[in-house]
Design a protein around this motif. Structure first.
Motif, short mmCIF file in Angstrom:
data_model
loop_
_atom_site.label_atom_id
_atom_site.label_comp_id
_atom_site.label_asym_id
_atom_site.label_seq_id
_atom_site.Cartn_x
_atom_site.Cartn_y
_atom_site.Cartn_z
N GLU A 396 16.50 -14.21 -12.15
CA GLU A 396 16.51 -13.05 -11.28
C GLU A 396 15.64 -11.93 -11.85
N LYS A 397 15.72 -11.75 -13.18
CA LYS A 397 14.90 -10.72 -13.80
C LYS A 397 13.41 -11.02 -13.61
N LYS A 398 13.04 -12.30 -13.69
CA LYS A 398 11.65 -12.69 -13.50
C LYS A 398 11.19 -12.36 -12.09
N ASP A 399 12.06 -12.67 -11.09
CA ASP A 399 11.73 -12.34 -9.71
C ASP A 399 11.54 -10.84 -9.54
N ASP A 400 12.46 -10.07 -10.12
CA ASP A 400 12.39 -8.62 -9.98
C ASP A 400 11.14 -8.06 -10.66
N GLN A 401 10.79 -8.63 -11.83
CA GLN A 401 9.59 -8.18 -12.52
C GLN A 401 8.34 -8.45 -11.70
N GLU A 402 8.31 -9.61 -11.01
CA GLU A 402 7.17 -9.93 -10.15
C GLU A 402 7.05 -8.93 -9.01
N THR A 403 8.20 -8.57 -8.43
CA THR A 403 8.19 -7.61 -7.32
C THR A 403 7.74 -6.25 -7.79
N LEU A 404 8.24 -5.82 -8.96
CA LEU A 404 7.83 -4.53 -9.50
C LEU A 404 6.35 -4.49 -9.82
N LYS A 405 5.81 -5.64 -10.29
CA LYS A 405 4.39 -5.72 -10.58
C LYS A 405 3.56 -5.53 -9.32
N VAL A 406 4.04 -6.16 -8.22
CA VAL A 406 3.34 -6.01 -6.94
C VAL A 406 3.33 -4.56 -6.51
N GLU A 407 4.50 -3.88 -6.68
CA GLU A 407 4.59 -2.48 -6.27
C GLU A 407 3.71 -1.60 -7.15
N LYS A 408 3.61 -1.93 -8.43
CA LYS A 408 2.73 -1.17 -9.32
C LYS A 408 1.28 -1.35 -8.91
N ASP A 409 0.91 -2.60 -8.59
CA ASP A 409 -0.45 -2.86 -8.14
C ASP A 409 -0.76 -2.09 -6.86
N GLN A 410 0.28 -1.94 -6.01
CA GLN A 410 0.10 -1.23 -4.74
C GLN A 410 -0.39 0.18 -4.98
N ARG A 411 0.15 0.84 -6.00
CA ARG A 411 -0.22 2.23 -6.25
C ARG A 411 -1.63 2.35 -6.80
N ASN A 412 -2.18 1.28 -7.35
CA ASN A 412 -3.46 1.36 -8.03
C ASN A 412 -4.66 1.06 -7.16
N VAL A 413 -4.48 0.57 -5.95
CA VAL A 413 -5.60 0.19 -5.10
C VAL A 413 -6.25 1.43 -4.50
N THR A 414 -7.59 1.53 -4.64
CA THR A 414 -8.36 2.62 -4.07
C THR A 414 -9.26 2.06 -2.97
N VAL A 415 -9.97 2.96 -2.27
CA VAL A 415 -10.90 2.50 -1.25
C VAL A 415 -11.97 1.61 -1.88
N GLN A 416 -12.47 2.03 -3.05
CA GLN A 416 -13.48 1.22 -3.74
C GLN A 416 -12.94 -0.15 -4.10
N GLY A 417 -11.67 -0.16 -4.57
CA GLY A 417 -11.06 -1.43 -4.92
C GLY A 417 -10.88 -2.33 -3.72
N PHE A 418 -10.51 -1.73 -2.58
CA PHE A 418 -10.37 -2.51 -1.36
C PHE A 418 -11.69 -3.09 -0.91
N LEU A 419 -12.76 -2.29 -0.98
CA LEU A 419 -14.07 -2.76 -0.53
C LEU A 419 -14.59 -3.91 -1.40
N LYS A 420 -14.21 -3.91 -2.67
CA LYS A 420 -14.62 -5.00 -3.54
C LYS A 420 -13.81 -6.27 -3.26
N ASN A 421 -12.58 -6.09 -2.77
CA ASN A 421 -11.72 -7.23 -2.45
C ASN A 421 -10.98 -6.93 -1.16
N PRO A 422 -11.68 -7.03 -0.01
CA PRO A 422 -11.12 -6.59 1.27
C PRO A 422 -10.11 -7.56 1.87
N THR A 423 -8.91 -7.57 1.31
CA THR A 423 -7.85 -8.43 1.83
C THR A 423 -6.83 -7.59 2.58
N ALA A 424 -6.04 -8.25 3.42
CA ALA A 424 -4.99 -7.54 4.18
C ALA A 424 -3.97 -6.93 3.23
#
Length: 512
Positions: A396-424
């Motif tokens: 369960e901790k591993k699952d939660d850590q994966e989810t938290l990592k996704v949320e952390k990544d969410q905060r780090n995406v910029t317009v430039q980052g999106f343009l380099k990797n334009p995924t949904a």
């Protein structure tokens, strides 16, 4: 044995007959561009001539403030009996400052007429948070005290708009509770997909749902909601025991969000449709939900279950099959796009055959794994199902850590980052007003983002998939046919390395 609630069936039949017998005015799909009061004269005259105006359908037209003011004046006189305001796609091409004013005019007209709405549909109006300002006045007013269906799909509300909407609905509930002779707001249908509500917006609306306790349908797909927001919604669902339809498709529910939903499921005995497709449930999340659905005598009315594209492994097959084994009303089980592998698919079909449920299973053509991964998935589940509490806790901790990592990544995406990797996914991870961010980037002199390395083959495959959807315009399909006839120019030599994937796209377009 299937049981029937005759009182409920009779009520539904009465509602259907009532809708069919209603009189009103419809300009649906006329594509009228109504700017001035004079432009709205045709609509105004139709309202004035209607003996009993029970619905007003203006879908597919565009109203400016002056035109809305003229319609509002007509509603002041004829709007007393109005039940359904069907105002989808009504502000195309309007400036963002025009929409709140137009909505305020219409709301004022309804209030002056002492209207008591039953249905308000403002879907496909991309008015954003600023549009909610005008809408909030209407929602808080006596015109909406009797509201049963609120449809705000694809409005671009964002977090700010979601919070404003929640506040307006709470005000409506409070005002309706204190007014003499009226019952508290008893909303049954709430639809707000594709609105970028994210966690904060979901939590604000969860507070509303907790107050209402009368909801029968909640549809909030594609809102960028993560497990924190899902947990708030799950808690609110628990006090809405008449809920029949829950659609959270394409939000990041994850294993932790799945656990929260599983806890609420015992409180939803009338559930008929559950859509958690593309929610990153993983094997553990799917298993937890399946176990909740499989409890003896639970959810006998379940007709549709969608767990597609969730990275669910073969280890969940038995739990899922057991969950639907006693569901006599089940008509659709959607599990495509997971990672069952060939062995997992065989086991699933075998288990469903044993319970005579194979006929409800949809296609498994897009299952993303083969038998090589089956043993790993099975080993994972054996560990998960172990009586060793330490091992389960670590998983369960591993699952939660994966989810938290996704949320952390969410905060780090910029317009430039999106343009380099334009995924949904990266588009959803952009924080703030996405349109404004792209406009600022386009106007900026800073060109440090560099050249975009588009995955053109992936783009063509994506177009092939979405071109079959209802929302994909015929004109766009026709334009695509023209463009894909031209070869792609790469470097100095005119070649077309994407002929095969383009031919596949053209074949799909020709077949539509």
């Amino acid at each position: 044995m299937t049981t029937f609630n005759l009182t409920e069936i009779q009520e539904q039949l009465n509602q259907a007959n009532e809708k069919n017998s209603e009189s009103g005015v419809s300009f649906n799909g006329k594509s009228l561009k109504l700017n001035s009061e004079a432009d709205a004269e045709e609509v105004v005259k139709a309202i004035e001539k209607c003996q009993k105006l029970e619905y007003l359908d203006l879908e597919g037209n565009t109203l400016g403030p002056d035109a809305a003011k003229a319609v509002a004046k007509a509603l002041e006189v004829k709007g007393t009996s109005l039940k359904r305001a069907l105002w989808k796609d009504m502000f195309t091409g309007r400036m963002k400052t025009e929409i709140p004013l137009a909505l305020e005019y219409l709301g004022t007209g309804l209030c002056a007429a002492q209207t008591r709405l039953v249905e308000l549909d403002l879907s496909d109006n991309a008015f954003g948070p600023i549009g909610v300002q005008g809408l909030a006045t209407l929602l808080s007013s006596s015109a909406c005290f009797t509201l049963r269906e609120l449809k705000l799909n694809n409005n671009g509300l964002g977090i700010t708009g979601g919070k404003m909407l929640a506040k307006a609905l709470l005000n409506c509930h409070e005002n309706s509770s204190t007014e003499n002779g009226t019952a508290p707001l008893a909303l049954r249908v709430f639809i707000a997909g594709r609105n970028r509500l994210e966690n904060d917006g979901a939590e604000a609306l969860a507070e509303v749902f907790t107050k209402l306790t009368t909801l029968e349908e909640i549809s909030m797909p594609q809102n960028g909601i993560y497990h924190k927001g899902v947990a708030a919604l799950a808690q609110a669902l628990s006090v809405n025991p008449r809920l029949k339809i829950l659609n959270l498709n394409d939000n990041t529910v994850g294993p932790e969000g799945a656990r929260a939903l599983a806890k609420s499921l015992p409180n939803l005995p009338e559930l008929e449709k559950l859509n958690l497709g593309d929610c990153l449930l993983k094997t553990r999340g799917a298993s937890v939900l399946a176990e909740a659905l499989a409890k003896e005598g639970a959810h006998r009315n379940l007709m549709e279950l969608n767990l597609s594209f969730n990275e669910i492994g073969a280890a969940s097959v038995n739990a899922i099959a057991a969950a639907v084994a006693d569901k006599q009303e089940l008509a659709s089980l959607v599990l495509d796009g997971n990672v069952f592998g060939s062995k997992g698919r065989e086991n699933l079909k075998g288990a469903l055959t044993a319970s005579q449920k194979l006929s409800v299973l949809g296609s498994l053509e897009e299952d993303e794994s083969e038998s090589e991964g089956d043993s790993e998935s099975a080993d994972e589940t054996e560990s998960d199902d172990s009586d060793d509490e330490g091992k389960t806790s670590e998983a369960e901790k591993k699952d939660d850590q994966e989810t938290l990592k996704v949320e952390k990544d969410q905060r780090n995406v910029t317009v430039q980052g999106f343009l380099k990797n334009p995924t949904a996914e990266n588009l959803l991870r952009l924080q703030g007003d996405k349109v404004q961010l792209f406009l600022e980037h386009a106007k900026s002199e800073d060109k440090t983002a560099g050249r975009i390395d588009w995955n053109l083959e992936g783009c063509f495959k994506a177009l092939e998939k979405i071109s079959t959807k209802d929302y994909f315009l015929t004109e766009t399909r026709d334009a695509l046919k023209v463009f894909i006839e031209l070869p792609i120019k790469t470097g100095k030599v005119r070649v077309d390395p994407f002929q095969k994937v383009k031919a596949s796209l053209k074949k799909v377009l020709d077949q539509i």
